[in-house]
Write an enzyme that holds these catalytic residues in place. Structure first.
Site, mmCIF file in Angstrom:
data_model
loop_
_atom_site.group_PDB
_atom_site.id
_atom_site.type_symbol
_atom_site.label_atom_id
_atom_site.label_comp_id
_atom_site.label_asym_id
_atom_site.label_seq_id
_atom_site.Cartn_x
_atom_site.Cartn_y
_atom_site.Cartn_z
ATOM 1 N N LYS A 6 36.800 32.973 37.181
ATOM 2 C CA LYS A 6 37.524 33.051 35.748
ATOM 3 C C LYS A 6 38.723 34.009 36.073
ATOM 4 O O LYS A 6 39.788 33.869 35.933
ATOM 5 C CB LYS A 6 36.568 33.325 34.575
ATOM 6 C CG LYS A 6 37.763 33.421 33.389
ATOM 7 C CD LYS A 6 36.711 33.517 32.113
ATOM 8 C CE LYS A 6 37.629 34.063 30.648
ATOM 9 N NZ LYS A 6 36.820 34.290 29.848
ATOM 10 N N GLU B 293 31.649 39.214 44.548
ATOM 11 C CA GLU B 293 31.028 38.178 45.624
ATOM 12 C C GLU B 293 31.952 37.275 45.692
ATOM 13 O O GLU B 293 31.885 36.858 47.071
ATOM 14 C CB GLU B 293 29.833 37.851 44.433
ATOM 15 C CG GLU B 293 28.721 38.828 44.285
ATOM 16 C CD GLU B 293 28.888 39.542 43.152
ATOM 17 O OE1 GLU B 293 30.241 39.879 42.688
ATOM 18 O OE2 GLU B 293 27.960 40.173 42.550
ATOM 19 N N GLY C 277 32.825 32.590 30.584
ATOM 20 C CA GLY C 277 32.084 32.193 31.781
ATOM 21 C C GLY C 277 30.892 31.315 31.782
ATOM 22 O O GLY C 277 30.686 30.311 32.172
ATOM 23 N N ARG C 278 30.098 31.996 30.943
ATOM 24 C CA ARG C 278 28.619 31.323 30.962
ATOM 25 C C ARG C 278 28.685 29.967 29.786
ATOM 26 O O ARG C 278 27.543 29.203 29.588
ATOM 27 C CB ARG C 278 27.536 32.093 30.408
ATOM 28 C CG ARG C 278 28.074 33.122 29.086
ATOM 29 C CD ARG C 278 26.829 34.219 28.976
ATOM 30 N NE ARG C 278 27.388 34.924 27.700
ATOM 31 C CZ ARG C 278 28.198 36.160 27.933
ATOM 32 N NH1 ARG C 278 28.708 36.100 28.987
ATOM 33 N NH2 ARG C 278 28.486 36.845 26.820
ATOM 34 N N GLU D 42 22.631 37.465 28.642
ATOM 35 C CA GLU D 42 24.170 38.134 28.877
ATOM 36 C C GLU D 42 24.816 37.722 27.423
ATOM 37 O O GLU D 42 25.511 38.841 27.067
ATOM 38 C CB GLU D 42 24.959 37.271 29.779
ATOM 39 C CG GLU D 42 26.207 38.139 30.514
ATOM 40 C CD GLU D 42 27.077 37.747 31.558
ATOM 41 O OE1 GLU D 42 27.243 38.255 32.338
ATOM 42 O OE2 GLU D 42 27.062 36.727 31.917
ATOM 43 N N HIS E 255 -0.028 26.853 37.809
ATOM 44 C CA HIS E 255 -0.976 27.522 39.093
ATOM 45 C C HIS E 255 -0.461 28.957 39.446
ATOM 46 O O HIS E 255 -0.732 29.219 40.440
ATOM 47 C CB HIS E 255 -0.807 26.646 40.126
ATOM 48 C CG HIS E 255 -1.343 25.281 39.913
ATOM 49 N ND1 HIS E 255 -2.894 24.957 39.622
ATOM 50 C CD2 HIS E 255 -1.007 23.893 39.067
ATOM 51 C CE1 HIS E 255 -3.082 23.888 39.259
ATOM 52 N NE2 HIS E 255 -1.895 23.139 38.904
ATOM 53 N N LYS F 9 28.960 47.433 38.328
ATOM 54 C CA LYS F 9 30.154 46.972 39.318
ATOM 55 C C LYS F 9 30.973 48.151 39.842
ATOM 56 O O LYS F 9 31.379 48.185 40.590
ATOM 57 C CB LYS F 9 31.110 45.998 38.722
ATOM 58 C CG LYS F 9 30.292 44.412 38.359
ATOM 59 C CD LYS F 9 31.433 43.573 37.569
ATOM 60 C CE LYS F 9 30.728 42.478 37.283
ATOM 61 N NZ LYS F 9 31.683 41.585 36.440
HETATM 62 O O1 F6P Z 1 28.289 38.913 35.370
HETATM 63 C C1 F6P Z 1 29.191 39.104 34.771
HETATM 64 C C2 F6P Z 1 30.281 38.114 34.833
HETATM 65 O O2 F6P Z 1 31.411 38.667 34.335
HETATM 66 C C3 F6P Z 1 29.871 36.821 34.205
HETATM 67 O O3 F6P Z 1 30.242 36.952 32.784
HETATM 68 C C4 F6P Z 1 30.779 35.905 34.848
HETATM 69 O O4 F6P Z 1 30.134 34.545 34.421
HETATM 70 C C5 F6P Z 1 30.760 36.214 36.151
HETATM 71 O O5 F6P Z 1 30.688 37.592 36.308
HETATM 72 C C6 F6P Z 1 31.641 35.492 36.997
HETATM 73 O O6 F6P Z 1 32.889 36.037 36.760
HETATM 74 P P1 F6P Z 1 34.129 35.243 37.248
HETATM 75 O O7 F6P Z 1 34.301 33.771 36.842
HETATM 76 O O8 F6P Z 1 35.572 35.831 36.673
HETATM 77 O O9 F6P Z 1 34.066 35.195 38.670
#
Ligand code: F6P
Length: 508
Positions: free
Chosen positions: A196, A202, A250-251, A336, A366, A475
Site C-alpha cells: 500500500k 521487507e 492493509g489487513r 493489529e 497432538h 521499524k
Molecule cells: O505491519 C505494519 C503494516 O503497516 C501493516 O499494517 C501492513 O499491512 C503492512 O505493514 C504492509 O504495509 P504495506 O502494504 O504498506 O507494504
C-alpha cells in the site's frame, strides 16, 4: 455519549458473570434444551453455534442491550457510508465498497466505482498473463499485503482453471527469497510487488532481489496506493500498476487488487465469487437487527469472554487443512486492529484484545490441546469445520468431523474423575462455526464475518481498529540500527551495543 465498556455497561456484564460464576456450561446446556437451537444462527452457507458459551439468556440480553447502547447500528451505517471511522487518521475504512454497493453515501459510491474500475484493470492483467507463457507468479508483500492472499490461495488452490503456480515472499530474511527462487525460471515467472505504501523495508529489499533475478522488467508488476514511489524505486510504469487507496486498511485489503495473486491462482471468476460471498455477509451484517446479527453475536461473545470472564487467550482451530493459515491471517486482522490500550478519545482502557493464536485440527490435538483441556488458564476458542468433503476419503472426513465435535464438547463439558490427573474441568467456552462447503463464496463470507466482528469489538470497546501505530517504533529503531550493522556508527543503548559487538566479533 454512551457509556464505555469501562463504565456501567462493563459492570453489568461483570454482574452477570458473577451471577453465573458457579454455573457450568453443562448446566446451561442441560437446563435449557432449546438453547442448542436458539443460540445458533445460519447465514447462507455459514452456521454458527454459540450454545457452548458461558452466558445464559439473561446475560445474552444484557450483551445485546450493551450493543444497542453503544450505538452499534449507527456505527455500522458509519462504516458502510465511508464516514471517517479511522478517527486517528481521519479516514474512512471502506473495504465493504470493494465488494458491495450497499450505501447511498457519495463517498461510498465513489469508492465502489473506483473499485469496479480497478477490478476491470485487474481482469485485463490476469487475462494478459494467462495468455503469456508465464507459469509462476511470485507475490512480494508483507502483513496485509500478504496474509489474506496467502490464506485464500492456499485454501482454494485447485478451484478454477488457473494454470499458475503462485508463490509468496514476505520475510526480510534472505533465506525466504532463496527458498522461493529455488527451482523457478526467471523467464517464465512474473513478480507482483504488493505494498500500500511502497515504503515497507521487507518488500523493497525483496523487490530489489527479484528485479535483479528477473533481469527483465516487463514481468514486474505493482499493486499500491503510491504509484509514484513504485515508479521511482522500480521503474514500474502505470500500465503495470494496479491501484490501492488510503480508504482501505492493509489487513482489510484482500478484496482489492491486493487479491491479484488470488485471481491468478483461482481465476477472475473465482475471485469474484469470493467478493460475492463477502458482499452477502455485508448485506446480512448491515441489514439485520442486533439479535439476529451473526457478526454482532460473535463480537459480543468476544467481549463477554474478555470482560465478563477475564479470559486473555483465544484459539482459532480450523478443522480443515485448507484453512490452516486462518490463524495467521486472523492474528493480524484481530491483534493489529484491536491491540490498543486507549479509547478513541485517548483515555486509557483495559481488557481489550486477547492473544489470538491457533492451528489446524487434528494436528493441534497432538500438540497444544493438553494445555487447552487441563492447563490452569481457560482459553476460549472458535472451532471451524466444513461439512462437505472435497476428497474421496469418506472415512477420514467422518473422523475429522467426529474430532471437531468431540473437542467442542470436551472443552465445554469436561469430565470429572476422582483422580485429579485424569479430571477434565471443562467450562472452556467455544463457538462452533460450520461451512456447508469450502468455496470461494463461503470463504468470502467467513472472512467478512471476522472483519465485521473485529469492527464491532472496536465499537464496543470504543477503540479504533484501523490504525496500527504500535508497529512503527520497532521499524524506526531498526532503521536507526541499520548503519551500525553495516559497520558504520555506534549506538547508544548498552544492550544493543553488546549485541552488535557479538556480531562484529563473529564477522571479523
Ligand atoms: O505491519 C505494519 C503494516 O503497516 C501493516 O499494517 C501492513 O499491512 C503492512 O505493514 C504492509 O504495509 P504495506 O502494504 O504498506 O507494504
Amino acid at each position: 455519549m454512551p457509556p464505555t465498556m469501562d463504565g456501567s455497561r462493563l459492570d453489568l456484564l461483570r454482574t452477570h458473570a458473577e451471577r453465573l460464576g458457579g454455573v457450568d456450561i453443562a448446566q446451561l446446556t442441560n437446563g435449557d434444551p432449546a438453547r442448542a437451537e436458539d443460540f445458533a444462527l445460519r447465514v447462507g452457507p455459514v452456521y454458527a453455534n454459540f450454545g457452548r458459551q458461558g452466558y445464559d439468556r439473561d446475560a445474552l440480553e444484557a450483551l445485546f442491550a450493551t450493543a444497542v447502547a453503544r450505538g452499534v447500528p449507527a456505527a455500522l451505517g458509519a462504516l458502510f457510508d465511508g464516514e471517517p471511522v479511522n478517527i486517528t487518521e481521519a479516514r474512512a475504512a471502506l473495504h465493504t465498497a470493494l465488494r458491495s454497493d450497499l450505501s447511498d453515501a457519495v463517498v461510498a459510491r465513489d469508492a465502489h466505482a473506483q473499485a469496479l474500475a480497478a477490478r476491470e484493470a485487474m481482469r485485463a492483467l490476469v487475462a494478459a498473463l494467462e495468455a503469456s507463457d508465464v507459469t509462476d507468479i511470485i507475490s512480494v508483500g508483507i502483513g496485509g499485503s500478504d496474509l489474506g492472499p496467502r490464506l485464500v490461495v492456499d485454501a482454494l488452490a485447485g478451484v478454477g482453471p488457473s494454470r499458475f503456480r503462485v508463490h509468496f515472499l514476505s520475510n526480510v530474511d534472505g533465506q525466504a527469497a532463496q527458498r522461493v527462487l529455488a527451482g523457478l525460471d526467471p523467464r517464465r515467472t512474473a513478480v507482483v510487488l504488493i505494498s500500500k505504501s511502497f515504503g515497507t523495508q521487507e518488500t523493497l529489499l525483496n523487490g530489489a532481489i527479484l528485479r535483479t533475478w528477473l533481469d527483465d522488467d516487463s514481468r514486474l508488476y505493482a499493486v499500491t496506493a503510491n504509484a509514484g514511489r513504485a515508479a521511482a524505486a522500480f521503474a514500474i510504469p502505470p500500465h503495470r500498476t494496479l491501484p490501492m487507496w488510503d480508504w482501505v486498511g492493509g489487513r482489510y485489503s484482500l478484496w482489492s487488487a491486493v487479491g491479484l495473486p488470488i485471481a491468478l491462482a483461482i481465476g477472475m471468476d473465482g475471485f469474484e465469487q469470493l467478493l460475492a460471498g463477502a458482499a452477502e455477509m455485508d448485506a446480512h451484517v448491515l441489514g439485520t437487527a442486533p439479535r439476529g446479527n451473526l457478526a454482532l453475536w460473535h463480537a459480543l461473545t468476544a467481549v463477554w469472554n474478555r470482560n465478563g470472564l477475564g479470559l486473555c487467550s483465544h484459539a482459532v482451530l480450523p478443522y480443515d487443512e485448507r484453512l490452516k493459515l486462518l490463524p495467521n491471517y486472523l492474528q493480524q486482522l484481530v491483534m493489529e486492529s484491536l491491540g490498543k490500550s486507549v479509547r478513541n478519545d485517548g483515555t486509557a482502557v483495559t481488557g481489550t484484545v486477547p492473544v489470538w493464536w491457533g492451528g489446524a485440527g487434528t494436528d493441534s490435538q497432538h500438540s497444544f490441546f493438553q494445555a487447552l483441556h487441563q492447563g490452569p488458564d481457560v482459553v476460549s476458542s472458535d472451532l471451524i469445520g466444513v461439512i462437505a468433503s472435497d476428497t474421496p476419503y469418506v472415512e477420514n472426513h467422518r473422523a475429522l468431523l467426529a474430532n471437531l465435535f468431540a473437542q467442542s464438547e470436551a472443552f465445554a463439558l469436561g469430565q470429572a474423575s476422582d483422580d485429579p490427573h485424569r479430571s477434565y474441568p471443562g467450562n472452556r467456552p467455544n463457538t462452533l462455526i460450520l461451512l456447508d462447503a469450502l468455496t470461494p463464496h463461503s470463504l468470502g463470507m467467513l472472512l467478512a464475518l471476522y472483519e465485521h466482528s473485529v469492527y464491532l469489538q472496536g465499537v464496543l470497546w470504543d477503540i479504533n481498529p484501523f490504525d496500527q501505530f504500535g508497529v512503527e517504533l520497532g521499524k524506526q529503531v531498526a532503521s536507526r540500527l541499520l548503519p551500525a550493522l553495516a559497520g558504520d556508527g555506534e549506538v547508544a543503548d548498552p544492550v544493543t551495543r553488546s549485541l552488535l559487538a557479538q556480531v562484529r566479533k563473529q564477522q571479523q
